[in-house]
Motif scaffolding. Structure first.
Motif, PDB file in Angstrom:
ATOM      1  N   PRO A 211      54.047  40.915  42.353  1.00 43.96           N
ATOM      2  CA  PRO A 211      55.058  40.006  42.909  1.00 43.96           C
ATOM      3  C   PRO A 211      55.453  40.404  44.321  1.00 43.96           C
ATOM      4  CG  PRO A 211      55.648  40.715  40.684  1.00 43.96           C
ATOM      5  CD  PRO A 211      54.488  41.573  41.116  1.00 43.96           C
ATOM      6  N   THR A 212      55.586  39.403  45.189  1.00 41.40           N
ATOM      7  CA  THR A 212      56.093  39.625  46.539  1.00 41.40           C
ATOM      8  C   THR A 212      57.493  39.044  46.706  1.00 41.40           C
ATOM      9  OG1 THR A 212      54.985  37.595  47.272  1.00 41.40           O
ATOM     10  CG2 THR A 212      53.790  39.664  47.571  1.00 41.40           C
ATOM     11  N   GLY A 213      57.988  38.401  45.668  1.00 44.17           N
ATOM     12  CA  GLY A 213      59.308  37.789  45.666  1.00 44.17           C
ATOM     13  C   GLY A 213      59.556  37.144  44.323  1.00 44.17           C
ATOM     14  N   PRO A 214      60.682  36.454  44.145  1.00 49.53           N
ATOM     15  CA  PRO A 214      61.007  35.874  42.839  1.00 49.53           C
ATOM     16  C   PRO A 214      60.052  34.771  42.398  1.00 49.53           C
ATOM     17  CG  PRO A 214      62.600  35.194  44.518  1.00 49.53           C
ATOM     18  CD  PRO A 214      61.772  36.275  45.120  1.00 49.53           C
ATOM     19  N   ASN A 215      59.388  34.104  43.334  1.00 47.69           N
ATOM     20  CA  ASN A 215      58.468  33.022  42.980  1.00 47.69           C
ATOM     21  C   ASN A 215      57.158  33.106  43.748  1.00 47.69           C
ATOM     22  OD1 ASN A 215      61.422  31.685  42.681  1.00 47.69           O
ATOM     23  ND2 ASN A 215      60.020  30.860  41.144  1.00 47.69           N
ATOM     24  N   SER A 216      56.737  34.312  44.115  1.00 45.22           N
ATOM     25  CA  SER A 216      55.499  34.464  44.871  1.00 45.22           C
ATOM     26  C   SER A 216      54.836  35.765  44.477  1.00 45.22           C
ATOM     27  CB  SER A 216      55.774  34.448  46.378  1.00 45.22           C
ATOM     28  OG  SER A 216      56.647  35.512  46.738  1.00 45.22           O
ATOM     29  N   ALA A 217      53.529  35.835  44.731  1.00 42.06           N
ATOM     30  CA  ALA A 217      52.798  37.040  44.325  1.00 42.06           C
ATOM     31  C   ALA A 217      51.506  37.168  45.113  1.00 42.06           C
ATOM     32  CB  ALA A 217      52.496  37.008  42.825  1.00 42.06           C
ATOM     33  N   ASN A 218      51.012  38.402  45.147  1.00 43.96           N
ATOM     34  CA  ASN A 218      49.692  38.741  45.659  1.00 43.96           C
ATOM     35  C   ASN A 218      48.775  38.853  44.445  1.00 43.96           C
ATOM     36  OD1 ASN A 218      47.414  40.499  46.273  1.00 43.96           O
ATOM     37  ND2 ASN A 218      48.436  41.095  48.162  1.00 43.96           N
ATOM     38  N   LEU A 219      47.726  38.054  44.418  1.00 47.34           N
ATOM     39  CA  LEU A 219      46.768  38.058  43.305  1.00 47.34           C
ATOM     40  C   LEU A 219      45.412  38.469  43.853  1.00 47.34           C
ATOM     41  CD1 LEU A 219      45.863  37.286  40.373  1.00 47.34           C
ATOM     42  CD2 LEU A 219      45.439  34.980  41.270  1.00 47.34           C
ATOM     43  N   GLY A 220      44.753  39.412  43.172  1.00 44.95           N
ATOM     44  CA  GLY A 220      43.463  39.854  43.677  1.00 44.95           C
ATOM     45  C   GLY A 220      42.557  40.373  42.588  1.00 44.95           C
ATOM     46  N   TYR A 221      41.327  40.679  42.995  1.00 44.13           N
ATOM     47  CA  TYR A 221      40.322  41.244  42.096  1.00 44.13           C
ATOM     48  C   TYR A 221      39.520  42.283  42.866  1.00 44.13           C
ATOM     49  CZ  TYR A 221      35.950  41.750  39.505  1.00 44.13           C
ATOM     50  OH  TYR A 221      34.857  42.282  38.855  1.00 44.13           O
ATOM     51  N   TRP A 222      39.295  43.430  42.225  1.00 43.08           N
ATOM     52  CA  TRP A 222      38.513  44.522  42.810  1.00 43.08           C
ATOM     53  C   TRP A 222      37.362  44.854  41.881  1.00 43.08           C
ATOM     54  CZ3 TRP A 222      39.099  50.179  41.542  1.00 43.08           C
ATOM     55  CH2 TRP A 222      38.278  50.981  42.362  1.00 43.08           C
ATOM     56  N   TYR A 223      36.174  45.041  42.474  1.00 44.06           N
ATOM     57  CA  TYR A 223      34.985  45.415  41.701  1.00 44.06           C
ATOM     58  C   TYR A 223      34.332  46.615  42.368  1.00 44.06           C
ATOM     59  CZ  TYR A 223      30.394  45.287  39.507  1.00 44.06           C
ATOM     60  OH  TYR A 223      29.257  45.623  38.827  1.00 44.06           O
ATOM     61  N   SER A 224      34.051  47.668  41.571  1.00 44.57           N
ATOM     62  CA  SER A 224      33.485  48.890  42.136  1.00 44.57           C
ATOM     63  C   SER A 224      32.173  49.282  41.481  1.00 44.57           C
ATOM     64  CB  SER A 224      34.492  50.046  41.992  1.00 44.57           C
ATOM     65  OG  SER A 224      34.787  50.294  40.623  1.00 44.57           O
ATOM     66  N   GLY A 225      31.494  48.326  40.862  1.00 51.51           N
ATOM     67  CA  GLY A 225      30.235  48.623  40.196  1.00 51.51           C
ATOM     68  C   GLY A 225      29.031  48.405  41.087  1.00 51.51           C
ATOM     69  N   ALA A 226      27.847  48.520  40.475  1.00 55.44           N
ATOM     70  CA  ALA A 226      26.593  48.441  41.227  1.00 55.44           C
ATOM     71  C   ALA A 226      25.957  47.062  41.186  1.00 55.44           C
ATOM     72  CB  ALA A 226      25.604  49.473  40.679  1.00 55.44           C
ATOM     73  N   GLU A 227      26.482  46.164  40.374  1.00 62.30           N
ATOM     74  CA  GLU A 227      25.903  44.829  40.280  1.00 62.30           C
ATOM     75  C   GLU A 227      26.296  43.981  41.493  1.00 62.30           C
ATOM     76  OE1 GLU A 227      23.759  44.146  37.906  1.00 62.30           O
ATOM     77  OE2 GLU A 227      24.069  46.143  37.083  1.00 62.30           O
ATOM     78  N   GLY A 228      25.552  42.930  41.723  1.00 60.96           N
ATOM     79  CA  GLY A 228      25.825  42.063  42.862  1.00 60.96           C
ATOM     80  C   GLY A 228      26.930  41.065  42.570  1.00 60.96           C
ATOM     81  N   VAL A 229      28.132  41.551  42.363  1.00 59.38           N
ATOM     82  CA  VAL A 229      29.271  40.704  42.036  1.00 59.38           C
ATOM     83  C   VAL A 229      29.975  40.271  43.313  1.00 59.38           C
ATOM     84  CG1 VAL A 229      31.551  40.672  40.930  1.00 59.38           C
ATOM     85  CG2 VAL A 229      29.611  41.738  39.767  1.00 59.38           C
ATOM     86  N   SER A 230      30.317  39.000  43.408  1.00 61.64           N
ATOM     87  CA  SER A 230      31.104  38.486  44.527  1.00 61.64           C
ATOM     88  C   SER A 230      32.575  38.495  44.115  1.00 61.64           C
ATOM     89  CB  SER A 230      30.676  37.062  44.886  1.00 61.64           C
ATOM     90  OG  SER A 230      31.630  36.446  45.727  1.00 61.64           O
ATOM     91  N   ALA A 231      33.380  39.291  44.812  1.00 59.95           N
ATOM     92  CA  ALA A 231      34.794  39.368  44.476  1.00 59.95           C
ATOM     93  C   ALA A 231      35.497  38.039  44.722  1.00 59.95           C
ATOM     94  CB  ALA A 231      35.463  40.481  45.277  1.00 59.95           C
TER      95      ALA A 231
END
Length: 409
Positions: A211-231
């Motif tokens: 959350p960055t405030g009462p009605n807002s947020a930072n949403l994300g995805y992190w991948y640290s593997g060896a496959e060809g994943v697009s974050a």
């Protein structure tokens, strides 16, 4: 090529005005070192990140005398929620040790980085906007047709390799994991706590909702593997299909554009100094390989760098680039501060980032709470790495059977 004017020469040039660069410029300028801070962008500017400031990062901000300013604008969280690959959930309080605060802060980097940059300027550093594309053999940088001399160049360009790859500090082999982030500017109240999701997505990796405030947020995805994943593709899919995350914009409020970014976490093998050069923060690989967090290590590397530079300036001849040998104390200080943690976190990333482990870690309720609490304290730098090496707790985890839960919301 124009040379810098005598009245504007500097002892140190810091390239990159993110947390590591601005903090290093602050410490140097406050000690009386003529310091020029350069960034390719005018401030304020966005920087793709999770925006979370750990208890350890806050301690460093207090040393920079800007913690109060950050707290005044940041969202504060005191608990973390986790969802395991199999659907089981757990939570823990954010617990600092000693002088560390029992909270995290979330402040978008557009504002956070600007506060740090302004603090460096208030300490006496000068700032220029420009894209440094080359280093001068005699010391300094080439900036858009102008040669700026310096006895030392501090590279604080994060995961970007365009400048560092032409130096002795170039990393060897692949060094990047990938992440993506968007903002949810108008959404149902996300609650005050940090949330991590390990379900319905490729591992090793996780989705976060900060959350960055009462009605807002930072949403994300992190991948640290060896496959060809697009974050970026994965984050887009999670917004559309994840049983919980897909509901965040169900009221018709669209998320901001998704932006991807690389992450360097190769500190254990990254070069950190050469003649006339020094790397700080993520440019030295200082991102936790298990959590993807790097702001605290960036801020902590800055005073270590500044102390080494000050010592080298006092002892070295009056002219010419500072030699790598004179900066050896910096590399030693980094190893002493971070090596044990990074060795543990690298082992965890390689061998424990699996559904089998996470379902047991987060799926044992009160029986597993102590291990969850300890692991998060270690990951956040609020406890020494040795504390997580508790044989009895890990034996209980390895011989346990997790709750068989699959949640859909």
């Amino acid at each position: 090529m124009r040379a810098d004017r005598p009245d504007q020469r500097q002892q140190v040039i810091v390239v990159g005005a993110g947390p590591a660069g601005s903090a290093t410029a602050y410490h140097l300028a406050r000690a009386g070192v003529s310091t020029l801070l350069i960034d390719k962008s005018a401030f304020p500017r966005d920087k793709v990140c999770g925006d979370c400031l750990s208890p350890r990062a806050q301690q460093a901000l207090a040393e920079l005398e800007c913690l109060d300013a950050v707290v005044a604008e940041a969202h504060q969280a005191t608990r973390i929620h986790f969802r395991a690959p199999g659907g089981a959930e757990a939570e823990t309080a954010i617990s600092g040790e000693g002088a560390l605060p029992n909270r995290t802060l979330v402040l978008p980097r557009r504002r956070f980085d600007h506060l740090l940059q302004q603090q460096a300027l208030a300490a006496g550093a000068r700032f220029r906007v420009g894209h440094v594309r080359a280093l001068c053999p005699s010391g300094g940088v080439e900036l858009e047709g102008e040669r700026l001399s310096a006895r030392l160049v501090v590279i604080a360009t994060g995961a970007a390799l365009s400048l560092i790859k032409h130096t002795p500090l170039a990393p060897s082999g692949p060094v990047h994991s990938i992440a993506a982030r968007c903002y949810l500017p108008a959404m149902p109240p996300p609650g005050p706590d940090l949330r991590f999701f390990f379900d319905h997505l490729p591992l090793p990796g996780y989705a976060w909702l900060f959350p960055t405030g009462p009605n807002s947020a930072n949403l994300g995805y992190w991948y640290s593997g060896a496959e060809g994943v697009s974050a970026t593709a994965q984050l887009s899919r999670l917004l559309a299909e994840h049983p919980t995350l897909s509901q965040l914009s169900a009221n018709g409020q669209a998320a901001s554009a998704i932006a991807g970014y690389p992450i360097r976490s190769d500190f254990l093998r990254a070069p950190t100094r050469a003649d006339g050069l020094l790397a700080v923060g993520e440019a030295a690989g200082l991102v936790n390989p298990f959590t993807g967090e790097g702001i605290d290590y960036a801020l902590e590397s800055a005073p270590l760098a500044a102390a080494s530079i000050l010592g080298a300036l006092r002892q070295a001849p009056a002219e010419g680039p500072l030699l790598a040998a004179a900066l050896a104390g910096y590399s030693g200080s980094l190893r002493e501060r971070f090596r044990s943690l990074f060795l543990l976190m690298q082992l965890a990333q390689r061998h424990a980032f699996t559904p089998w482990v996470f379902d047991r870690l987060f799926g044992r309720g009160a029986q597993g709470q102590r291990l969850v609490d300890t692991l998060i304290q270690v990951c956040f730098g609020a406890a020494p790495p040795r504390r997580v090496l508790a044989p009895v707790e890990w034996l209980r985890l390895l011989t346990s059977r997790p709750a068989s839960v699959r949640r859909d919301g």
